[in-house]
Scaffold this active site. Structure first.
Site, PDB file in Angstrom:
ATOM      1  N   HIS A  10      -3.417  -5.318   1.227  1.00 12.98           N
ATOM      2  CA  HIS A  10      -3.148  -5.670   2.618  1.00 12.98           C
ATOM      3  C   HIS A  10      -3.551  -7.134   2.796  1.00 12.98           C
ATOM      4  CE1 HIS A  10      -2.251  -1.656   4.025  1.00 12.98           C
ATOM      5  NE2 HIS A  10      -3.346  -1.194   3.440  1.00 12.98           N
ATOM      6  N   CYS A  20       0.834  -1.201   0.000  1.00 12.09           N
ATOM      7  CA  CYS A  20       0.000   0.000   0.000  1.00 12.09           C
ATOM      8  C   CYS A  20       0.876   1.261   0.000  1.00 12.09           C
ATOM      9  CB  CYS A  20      -0.987  -0.023   1.165  1.00 12.09           C
ATOM     10  SG  CYS A  20      -2.390   1.109   0.926  1.00 12.09           S
TER      11      CYS A  20
END
Length: 492
Positions: free
Chosen positions: A436, A330
């Site tokens: 994630h 991310c």
């Protein structure tokens, strides 16, 4: 109708999250349909619900303990700190607005209605709802506007348990002070005290139990022994204070994680901890590991600026030149590109900044937040395997590198059916993804670790034990609670 139980604390980190998780698993083991609930949570650690909404990772974990599909109704209000006393307010999984404390407080009545909506939903759909309070349930300067503690017990009709951490010392003073400072209408909701993290002979507490019950007319319903063998996910970045080395300390494979200033979703690295020595490194530290992880962060441009100021950018480039393996997740993935474009300063005070340049990629901020449970396929050389994860990002990335994941569901780099980037530079492997939870996929996790095993002529691993370890520890926690707490007057 559901039976509501609430766990409140004398302080932060008293054991509320763990106790709720254990009670959820215990009730689930008895065949009940159980939901966790926290009306308001403040955390940079979040996950995605079944409705593609954002909830705190603690409530997601508690849902797993309860064997329930994680819902936005388990955590209707999530506050994600952005700096300068401002937080992003997430309501029922969707970004609502950015607010400082005074602005947020002015919306209390509106937010309380949203909380009541979730309570009504849970009341209709579950047998038991186990509520977690926030911090201390008796911050007398905040009680008037507190929508996370005993006001919620009053609204839901919950019986409340007060937990206190004896490992800190002063447990009876903390309990007595909390009870006496509470308004009478909330004090009467307390049905029992729980002493957490006790080490030693219980007999030494007997006089204290008798005295505190005499003073408050509320019984101690149990003492939870300190158990260092329990492996449970951490809730927020406070847990990282003083934490440097963890995981398998005997492993020949070392993983370094850059400890970003606004680190988010740091539990992404946990699945590696059974096979690898894990080490957090600060911006000033040297990189000593075989694998370097740039984790999620609330402010990618701020972290990139700090890496440059402290020379971490140069250390990463040297690490790559020496054949190191890099994984960016991310925000960490965004820093691997050539440029991070933030013309409106949505990420912080830094604005647009050049990245590490390991990927031919640019990221633009200020977009609508992607909140998705995502799936896809990784194809690396002769390897193909399906993966799943979750996305929480406002940056959109345009990459000219080989995509890491072909999406079957999700937003990915910029809504173009691909996520992440992959590149080999000499002996170095560079991975980047918006997923994630990518390391919860055992095939990718094993692939990553086995690159190092092959380089070091070590035995390959083929482990798929992360979910198994989680469930074993939840069952162990459930047993610990059932054996040491008398919940008979609360759970009927």
């Amino acid at each position: 109708m559901a039976k509501f139980i609430m766990v409140v604390g004398t302080s932060s980190n008293s054991g509320k999250t763990v106790l709720v998780s254990g009670i959820c698993r215990m009730l689930s083991n008895k065949g009940y349909k159980v939901a966790p609930f926290k009306s308001q949570n403040m955390s940079l650690n979040s996950r995605v619900s079944i409705e593609d909404g954002e909830i705190a990772v603690a409530q997601y974990t508690q849902a797993m303990a309860a064997r329930a599909e994680p819902s936005i109704h388990f955590n209707p209000i999530l506050l994600k700190p952005k700096g300068n006393f401002v937080s992003q307010v997430i309501v029922h999984g969707i970004p609502y607005e950015d607010r400082d404390y005074n602005e947020y407080r002015s919306k209390k009545d509106v937010l309380l209605e949203k909380i009541k909506e979730s309570i009504e939903y849970l009341d209709k759909n579950y047998d038991y709802v186990v509520i977690e309070g926030a911090g201390s349930c008796c911050e007398i300067n905040l009680l008037k506007d507190d929508i996370a503690n005993l006001r919620i017990a009053e609204i839901s009709g919950a019986d409340a348990i007060l937990v206190s951490d004896i490992d800190r010392g002063g447990v009876f003073a903390a309990i007595y002070g909390t009870v006496k400072l509470l308004p009478e209408n909330w004090r009467k909701l307390l049905k029992g005290f729980v002493i957490n993290k006790f080490r030693g002979n219980l007999d030494v507490l007997k006089d204290g139990f008798e005295k505190i019950e005499e003073l408050t007319n509320i019984p101690v319903i149990g003492t939870i022994p300190y158990d260092e063998t329990l492996i449970l996910p951490e809730e927020d970045s406070q847990a990282l204070e003083g934490k440097r080395v963890f995981g398998n300390v005997k492993s020949p494979i070392e993983v370094n994680i850059v400890k970003f200033s606004k680190i988010a979703n740091f539990t992404d690295v946990d699945p590696l901890s059974s096979d690898c020595l894990m080490k957090y490194i600060d911006f000033n530290d040297d990189i000593t590991g075989d694998i370097l992880i740039l984790p999620g962060t609330r402010c990618s441009t701020v972290e990139m600026d700090l890496m440059k100021k402290h020379g971490m950018d140069k250390k990463i480039m040297e690490f790559v030149e020496n054949g190191g393996i890099v994984l960016g997740i991310c925000g960490g993935y965004q820093t691997l590109g050539k440029i991070l474009i933030d013309e409106n300063f949505s990420e912080g005070d830094v604005g647009t900044i050049s990245g590490l340049g390991l990927f031919d990629m640019e990221t633009t901020f200020g977009n609508k937040k992607a909140i998705k449970n995502s799936t896809g396929t990784i194809s690396i050389f002769d390897q193909n395997f399906d993966v799943m994860g979750y996305e929480l990002h406002e940056g959109h990335s345009i990459s000219n590198e080989t995509p890491l994941i072909s999406l079957s569901r999700g937003f990915g780099n910029c809504g173009d059916s691909y996520d992440g980037s992959f590149k080999v530079i000499g002996d170095s492997y560079i991975f980047g993804t918006y997923f994630h939870g990518i390391l919860e996929n055992f095939e990718f996790r094993n692939y990553l670790v086995n690159i190092v095993n092959n380089k070091k002529n070590l035995s390959r691993i083929e482990n798929d034990n992360y979910a198994e370890i989680f469930n074993e520890n939840m069952d162990k926690l459930s047993k610990l609670i059932e054996e040491n707490l008398d919940l008979s007057k609360i759970i009927k």
